[in-house]
Design an enzyme around this catalytic site. Structure first.
Site, mmCIF file in Angstrom:
data_model
loop_
_atom_site.group_PDB
_atom_site.id
_atom_site.type_symbol
_atom_site.label_atom_id
_atom_site.label_comp_id
_atom_site.label_asym_id
_atom_site.label_seq_id
_atom_site.Cartn_x
_atom_site.Cartn_y
_atom_site.Cartn_z
ATOM 1 N N GLU A 114 0.662 -0.948 -0.189
ATOM 2 C CA GLU A 114 0.168 -0.049 0.114
ATOM 3 C C GLU A 114 1.084 1.414 -0.276
ATOM 4 O O GLU A 114 0.520 2.336 -0.505
ATOM 5 C CB GLU A 114 -1.045 -0.094 1.227
ATOM 6 C CG GLU A 114 -2.295 -0.909 1.112
ATOM 7 C CD GLU A 114 -2.882 -0.801 2.489
ATOM 8 O OE1 GLU A 114 -4.120 -1.085 1.901
ATOM 9 O OE2 GLU A 114 -2.259 -1.273 2.961
ATOM 10 N N GLU A 134 -4.020 -10.363 2.895
ATOM 11 C CA GLU A 134 -5.148 -9.930 4.423
ATOM 12 C C GLU A 134 -6.047 -10.867 4.124
ATOM 13 O O GLU A 134 -6.422 -11.119 5.631
ATOM 14 C CB GLU A 134 -5.581 -8.454 4.198
ATOM 15 C CG GLU A 134 -4.743 -7.734 4.735
ATOM 16 C CD GLU A 134 -3.988 -7.134 3.456
ATOM 17 O OE1 GLU A 134 -2.682 -6.148 4.269
ATOM 18 O OE2 GLU A 134 -3.041 -7.772 2.569
#
Length: 260
Positions: A114, A134
């Site tokens: 990210e 995730e």
């Protein structure tokens, strides 16, 4: 090379030729990000934007790994690597005015990926890997993965990464336009610095305006986008730097920018 702030050695920064290189320096933890790293990264980004002698930045990780993402051991102790208003690592929701380039070696996972997506350009070693694991941990990539990745990759490629948790290779990233430059292993930082120097030779007001227009017009229709663009760029055309650019072209010399 010096530290950004706080505990020494967690985030390093080095300046040369107007380029600030920001290095996450926790190689034994695969450059996982805890709260202190986030604070120091935020401080380094503020240094980049606040110092008029700096023209561009490069973000990288020490020890052949970009970042494994959130430090889960620190998270288990109650630490969050997210700063209010600034996002993961003090970066993913921060508006960075100057160009920022990711130099990726090894893994960029979760929040590490990210942070890469929060950069303007990406240079990656050919053995680099990008991923959002995730979903394998009952989580989602909520600091840019879900929002930015589908805008940077073809829909079904992005969804494969997000839904399977399986990594994307640097070669795949280059094929789909996510990665700007692919380098041999160990060469990403040098190529990223050279790219940052090339970018930094250009007019600072123009560079900032390019970033702002692109950021603010992506969700607008064409007529609204042109209207907003004209509002944001009017000062660029009236600037001293615009006049300097024209004079330098006529004089066949390199321009001298003043940022006004």
């Amino acid at each position: 090379m010096s530290t950004a702030s706080g505990a020494p050695g967690v985030v390093l920064h080095d300046r040369r030729a107007g380029v600030l290189t920001i290095t996450i320096n926790r190689p034994q933890q695969k450059n996982a990000v805890d709260h202190e790293v986030a604070v120091q990264l935020g401080a380094a980004v503020d240094l980049l934007d606040g110092d008029p002698e700096l023209t561009a930045g490069v973000l990288t990780g020490a020890g052949g790994v970009f970042s494994a993402g959130m430090d889960l051991k620190a998270f288990a102790k109650g630490e969050l690597p997210v700063l209010p208003g600034r996002g993961f690592g003090g970066l993913t929701r921060t508006t960075v005015r100057k160009p920022l380039i990711a130099a990726v070696e090894g893994w960029a996972l979760g929040g590490g990926f990210e942070m890469v997506l929060a950069c303007d350009l990406i240079v990656a070693a050919e053995d680099a890997r990008f991923g959002f694991p995730e979903v394998m941990r009952g989580l989602v990539a909520a600091e840019g993965g879900l929002v930015r990745l589908p805008r940077r990759l073809p829909h079904h490629v992005a969804m494969r990464v997000l839904l399977t948790g399986e990594p994307l290779t640097a070669a795949e990233g280059k094929e789909h336009g996510l990665v700007n430059e692919l380098t041999p292993s160990g060469a990403a930082l040098g190529v990223a610095r050279e790219l940052a120097e090339r970018v930094g030779r250009n007019a600072p007001l123009a560079l900032a305006a390019v970033k702002e227009v692109v950021r603010e017009t992506q969700s607008l229709n064409e007529s609204e986008a042109f209207r907003r663009q004209d509002e944001l760029t009017s000062g660029v055309f009236a600037s001293e730097d615009a006049q300097e650019g024209a004079r330098a072209f006529a004089d066949k010399r390199a321009p001298v920018w003043h940022g006004r």
